[in-house]
Design a protein around this motif. Sequence first.
Motif, PDB file in Angstrom:
ATOM      1  N   TYR A 141       7.478  -5.077  11.589  1.00 13.32           N
ATOM      2  CA  TYR A 141       6.105  -4.589  11.703  1.00 13.32           C
ATOM      3  C   TYR A 141       5.801  -3.976  13.063  1.00 13.32           C
ATOM      4  O   TYR A 141       4.900  -3.142  13.181  1.00 13.32           O
ATOM      5  CB  TYR A 141       5.096  -5.651  11.270  1.00 13.32           C
ATOM      6  N   GLU A 142       6.571  -4.299  14.084  1.00 11.52           N
ATOM      7  CA  GLU A 142       6.453  -3.565  15.348  1.00 11.52           C
ATOM      8  C   GLU A 142       6.967  -2.144  15.149  1.00 11.52           C
ATOM      9  O   GLU A 142       6.366  -1.187  15.638  1.00 11.52           O
ATOM     10  CB  GLU A 142       7.232  -4.248  16.472  1.00 11.52           C
ATOM     11  N   ALA A 143       8.047  -1.995  14.421  1.00 14.82           N
ATOM     12  CA  ALA A 143       8.580  -0.658  14.133  1.00 14.82           C
ATOM     13  C   ALA A 143       7.554   0.156  13.337  1.00 14.82           C
ATOM     14  O   ALA A 143       7.320   1.332  13.626  1.00 14.82           O
ATOM     15  CB  ALA A 143       9.899  -0.769  13.371  1.00 14.82           C
ATOM     16  N   ILE A 144       6.939  -0.478  12.366  1.00 13.09           N
ATOM     17  CA  ILE A 144       5.903   0.200  11.577  1.00 13.09           C
ATOM     18  C   ILE A 144       4.716   0.557  12.470  1.00 13.09           C
ATOM     19  O   ILE A 144       4.196   1.674  12.420  1.00 13.09           O
ATOM     20  CB  ILE A 144       5.473  -0.676  10.383  1.00 13.09           C
ATOM     21  N   ARG A 145       4.276  -0.372  13.313  1.00 10.95           N
ATOM     22  CA  ARG A 145       3.145  -0.123  14.216  1.00 10.95           C
ATOM     23  C   ARG A 145       3.410   1.093  15.106  1.00 10.95           C
ATOM     24  O   ARG A 145       2.566   1.975  15.221  1.00 10.95           O
ATOM     25  CB  ARG A 145       2.872  -1.350  15.096  1.00 10.95           C
ATOM     26  N   GLN A 146       4.600   1.146  15.697  1.00  6.28           N
ATOM     27  CA  GLN A 146       4.934   2.277  16.570  1.00  6.28           C
ATOM     28  C   GLN A 146       4.867   3.600  15.809  1.00  6.28           C
ATOM     29  O   GLN A 146       4.374   4.599  16.328  1.00  6.28           O
ATOM     30  CB  GLN A 146       6.325   2.109  17.169  1.00  6.28           C
ATOM     31  N   ASN A 147       5.337   3.622  14.598  1.00  8.18           N
ATOM     32  CA  ASN A 147       5.358   4.860  13.826  1.00  8.18           C
ATOM     33  C   ASN A 147       3.988   5.188  13.233  1.00  8.18           C
ATOM     34  O   ASN A 147       3.684   6.341  12.977  1.00  8.18           O
ATOM     35  CB  ASN A 147       6.448   4.796  12.763  1.00  8.18           C
ATOM     36  N   PHE A 148       3.160   4.192  13.047  1.00 11.62           N
ATOM     37  CA  PHE A 148       1.782   4.411  12.615  1.00 11.62           C
ATOM     38  C   PHE A 148       1.018   5.094  13.745  1.00 11.62           C
ATOM     39  O   PHE A 148       0.333   6.092  13.538  1.00 11.62           O
ATOM     40  CB  PHE A 148       1.140   3.071  12.253  1.00 11.62           C
ATOM     41  N   ILE A 149       1.147   4.569  14.950  1.00 13.45           N
ATOM     42  CA  ILE A 149       0.471   5.132  16.117  1.00 13.45           C
ATOM     43  C   ILE A 149       0.949   6.556  16.382  1.00 13.45           C
ATOM     44  O   ILE A 149       0.170   7.429  16.755  1.00 13.45           O
ATOM     45  CB  ILE A 149       0.686   4.235  17.357  1.00 13.45           C
ATOM     46  N   ASN A 150       2.231   6.816  16.170  1.00 17.00           N
ATOM     47  CA  ASN A 150       2.795   8.146  16.416  1.00 17.00           C
ATOM     48  C   ASN A 150       2.554   9.121  15.272  1.00 17.00           C
ATOM     49  O   ASN A 150       3.073  10.235  15.276  1.00 17.00           O
ATOM     50  CB  ASN A 150       4.297   8.039  16.709  1.00 17.00           C
ATOM     51  N   GLY A 151       1.791   8.716  14.272  1.00 16.41           N
ATOM     52  CA  GLY A 151       1.409   9.616  13.192  1.00 16.41           C
ATOM     53  C   GLY A 151       2.429   9.803  12.086  1.00 16.41           C
ATOM     54  O   GLY A 151       2.228  10.618  11.184  1.00 16.41           O
ATOM     55  N   LYS A 152       3.535   9.071  12.119  1.00 18.50           N
ATOM     56  CA  LYS A 152       4.547   9.221  11.069  1.00 18.50           C
ATOM     57  C   LYS A 152       4.181   8.421   9.817  1.00 18.50           C
ATOM     58  O   LYS A 152       4.720   8.666   8.749  1.00 18.50           O
ATOM     59  CB  LYS A 152       5.914   8.802  11.590  1.00 18.50           C
ATOM     60  N   LEU A 153       3.288   7.452   9.978  1.00 17.68           N
ATOM     61  CA  LEU A 153       2.824   6.640   8.854  1.00 17.68           C
ATOM     62  C   LEU A 153       1.304   6.721   8.787  1.00 17.68           C
ATOM     63  O   LEU A 153       0.647   6.907   9.807  1.00 17.68           O
ATOM     64  CB  LEU A 153       3.259   5.181   9.019  1.00 17.68           C
ATOM     65  N   ARG A 154       0.782   6.548   7.583  1.00 14.39           N
ATOM     66  CA  ARG A 154      -0.659   6.572   7.377  1.00 14.39           C
ATOM     67  C   ARG A 154      -1.048   5.457   6.413  1.00 14.39           C
ATOM     68  O   ARG A 154      -0.197   4.847   5.787  1.00 14.39           O
ATOM     69  CB  ARG A 154      -1.064   7.922   6.774  1.00 14.39           C
ATOM     70  N   MET A 155      -2.365   5.263   6.288  1.00 12.29           N
ATOM     71  CA  MET A 155      -2.894   4.322   5.302  1.00 12.29           C
ATOM     72  C   MET A 155      -3.763   5.091   4.319  1.00 12.29           C
ATOM     73  O   MET A 155      -4.519   5.986   4.717  1.00 12.29           O
ATOM     74  CB  MET A 155      -3.760   3.253   5.977  1.00 12.29           C
ATOM     75  N   LYS A 156      -3.647   4.740   3.050  1.00 14.80           N
ATOM     76  CA  LYS A 156      -4.519   5.292   2.023  1.00 14.80           C
ATOM     77  C   LYS A 156      -4.813   4.182   1.032  1.00 14.80           C
ATOM     78  O   LYS A 156      -3.877   3.582   0.487  1.00 14.80           O
ATOM     79  CB  LYS A 156      -3.862   6.477   1.316  1.00 14.80           C
ATOM     80  N   ASN A 157      -6.094   3.890   0.845  1.00 13.22           N
ATOM     81  CA  ASN A 157      -6.514   2.807  -0.038  1.00 13.22           C
ATOM     82  C   ASN A 157      -5.831   1.489   0.311  1.00 13.22           C
ATOM     83  O   ASN A 157      -5.399   0.743  -0.556  1.00 13.22           O
ATOM     84  CB  ASN A 157      -6.252   3.177  -1.512  1.00 13.22           C
ATOM     85  N   GLY A 158      -5.705   1.232   1.614  1.00 16.43           N
ATOM     86  CA  GLY A 158      -5.126  -0.034   2.080  1.00 16.43           C
ATOM     87  C   GLY A 158      -3.616  -0.126   1.974  1.00 16.43           C
ATOM     88  O   GLY A 158      -3.045  -1.183   2.188  1.00 16.43           O
ATOM     89  N   LYS A 159      -2.957   0.979   1.633  1.00 12.21           N
ATOM     90  CA  LYS A 159      -1.492   0.974   1.473  1.00 12.21           C
ATOM     91  C   LYS A 159      -0.857   1.941   2.449  1.00 12.21           C
ATOM     92  O   LYS A 159      -1.406   2.997   2.747  1.00 12.21           O
ATOM     93  CB  LYS A 159      -1.092   1.375   0.046  1.00 12.21           C
ATOM     94  N   LEU A 160       0.332   1.593   2.945  1.00 14.66           N
ATOM     95  CA  LEU A 160       1.089   2.504   3.810  1.00 14.66           C
ATOM     96  C   LEU A 160       1.548   3.716   3.031  1.00 14.66           C
ATOM     97  O   LEU A 160       2.007   3.586   1.898  1.00 14.66           O
ATOM     98  CB  LEU A 160       2.326   1.795   4.376  1.00 14.66           C
ATOM     99  N   THR A 161       1.456   4.885   3.628  1.00 16.94           N
ATOM    100  CA  THR A 161       1.998   6.097   3.020  1.00 16.94           C
ATOM    101  C   THR A 161       2.872   6.784   4.045  1.00 16.94           C
ATOM    102  O   THR A 161       2.752   6.547   5.243  1.00 16.94           O
ATOM    103  CB  THR A 161       0.892   7.052   2.540  1.00 16.94           C
TER     104      THR A 161
END
Length: 165
Positions: A141-161
Motif C-alpha cells: 500500500y505504500e507502493a500504491i500510495r506513491q503511484n496514487f500521488i504521482n497520478g498513475k492511479l485514481r479512484m472511481k466510486n471508491g475503487k482503484l482504477t
Amino acid sequence: MFNVVLFNPQIPPNTGNIGRLCVNAGAKLHIVKPIGFDIGEKAVKRAGLDYWYKLDLTVWENTDDFLKNINIDKCHFATTKTDKPYFKAKFNMGDYIIFGSETKGIDENILNKYKSRCITIPMTKEGRSLNLAVSSGIVLYEAIRQNFINGKLRMKNGKLTGINE
C-alpha cells in the motif's frame, strides 16, 4: 500492477491473506517453491475466502528460475537486515515486492548480492519481525500510495482504477 513475491512460504493462512490482499490491491502474486504446504490446502483458500479463484497467481519452481526471468531493477527485497526504510524506496508500476519465508526470510546470499534493492519496515528493538501478511500489506500500500500521488492511479466510486494499465 504491482507484484508481490513470496519466497518459500510456510504458513497457509499468511499466503491466503496475501492472496486476498493482492486481489483487492490489483496485484499479482508470485509464489516461489519450495512451499511448506499444499497450495490447494483448505487453509489457504479459507484465509483468502472467496478471493482465491480471482487471484492472478504464478508459481515458480525455485528462486534461481524466478530471478533470471524478471528485471532485478524492478525488485525490492524486504528484510530486517537493512537500514533503508520501505518508504524511502521509489515504487513504480510493475515492481516486485519480495518477501522471504516466515521462518528464514530471504537467503542472505541474495540480500548481499542486491543490497541496494533491500528495504525494511522500521520496528522497535523489542520486535524481531512482523507477520508476513501484515508486512506485505504495509509495503504494497505504500507502493500504491506513491503511484496514487504521482497520478498513475485514481479512484472511481471508491475503487482503484488505472492499476492494470
